[in-house]
Design a protein around this motif. Sequence first.
Motif, mmCIF file in Angstrom:
data_model
loop_
_atom_site.group_PDB
_atom_site.id
_atom_site.type_symbol
_atom_site.label_atom_id
_atom_site.label_comp_id
_atom_site.label_asym_id
_atom_site.label_seq_id
_atom_site.Cartn_x
_atom_site.Cartn_y
_atom_site.Cartn_z
ATOM 1 N N THR A 279 1.998 -3.339 -3.027
ATOM 2 C CA THR A 279 0.771 -3.662 -2.307
ATOM 3 C C THR A 279 -0.401 -3.012 -3.031
ATOM 4 O O THR A 279 -0.357 -1.824 -3.339
ATOM 5 N N THR B 218 -6.077 -5.284 1.461
ATOM 6 C CA THR B 218 -4.790 -5.169 0.788
ATOM 7 C C THR B 218 -4.386 -6.523 0.245
ATOM 8 O O THR B 218 -4.808 -7.563 0.745
ATOM 9 N N SER B 219 -3.536 -6.500 -0.798
ATOM 10 C CA SER B 219 -3.069 -7.759 -1.386
ATOM 11 C C SER B 219 -2.029 -8.424 -0.495
ATOM 12 O O SER B 219 -1.810 -9.622 -0.605
ATOM 13 N N ASN B 220 -1.360 -7.661 0.369
ATOM 14 C CA ASN B 220 -0.388 -8.187 1.326
ATOM 15 C C ASN B 220 -0.149 -7.120 2.382
ATOM 16 O O ASN B 220 -0.724 -6.049 2.329
ATOM 17 N N ASN B 221 0.714 -7.382 3.311
ATOM 18 C CA ASN B 221 1.005 -6.416 4.374
ATOM 19 C C ASN B 221 2.409 -5.839 4.268
ATOM 20 O O ASN B 221 2.974 -5.391 5.253
ATOM 21 N N LEU B 222 2.974 -5.852 3.053
ATOM 22 C CA LEU B 222 4.336 -5.353 2.891
ATOM 23 C C LEU B 222 4.416 -3.847 3.132
ATOM 24 O O LEU B 222 5.348 -3.359 3.750
ATOM 25 N N SER C 40 2.340 -1.463 4.890
ATOM 26 C CA SER C 40 1.211 -1.294 5.792
ATOM 27 C C SER C 40 0.838 0.179 5.909
ATOM 28 O O SER C 40 1.655 1.002 6.315
#
Length: 187
Positions: free
Chosen positions: A84, A126-130, A132
């Motif tokens: 992330t 963020t680039s993703n929520n992997l 968090s």
Amino acid sequence: MKKFFLAVFLCICANGFAQLIQVGPQISTNITSINTSNFSSDHTNTGIGFAAFARINLLLFYGQAEFGYAKSNFSVYQNGVGETEFKLGGTDASLIFGYKLIPLGKLGNVRIFAGYNWKNYSSISTSNNLNSIAIDKNNHSIIGGAGVDLWKLTFDIRYLAGLNDIDSSNGEIKTGVTNFSLGFKFL
């Protein structure tokens, strides 16, 4: 004749004042790394900053205040979850106290300095929520560095060591920022 003497007096005073107080814009690049034990790896990324500075010179010592906007980026990777990238941006303010180590006469000087930096992150993405992470919006750092003044230009390299944990959940993340800046003194 009185106007001539007044004009000469004002020019002399303005020149003396310009040596005491200097102001100008500043642009910087930020290389952010993090110190964490919660993730299997982290990656260093770069950001950019814009600021205005004001410097008060007292013989070989000086004090400088800076206020602007800066962006920081870093990535974390956790096994089995993924990577992330975090992009943080916001208000950046610094107070610096320094010593002119090598005076170069009218050309400039070589300086060393230390100080305090406060960041308030108003933009967090963020680039993703992997992975968090709840990011604390305030970050406090101590500053150490060196700089060179040549004519009206200032070149600084500094390191900002994060004092507080910006991960407001169970984990711990402290930032370390290497900063390269270029400024121009109007006065």
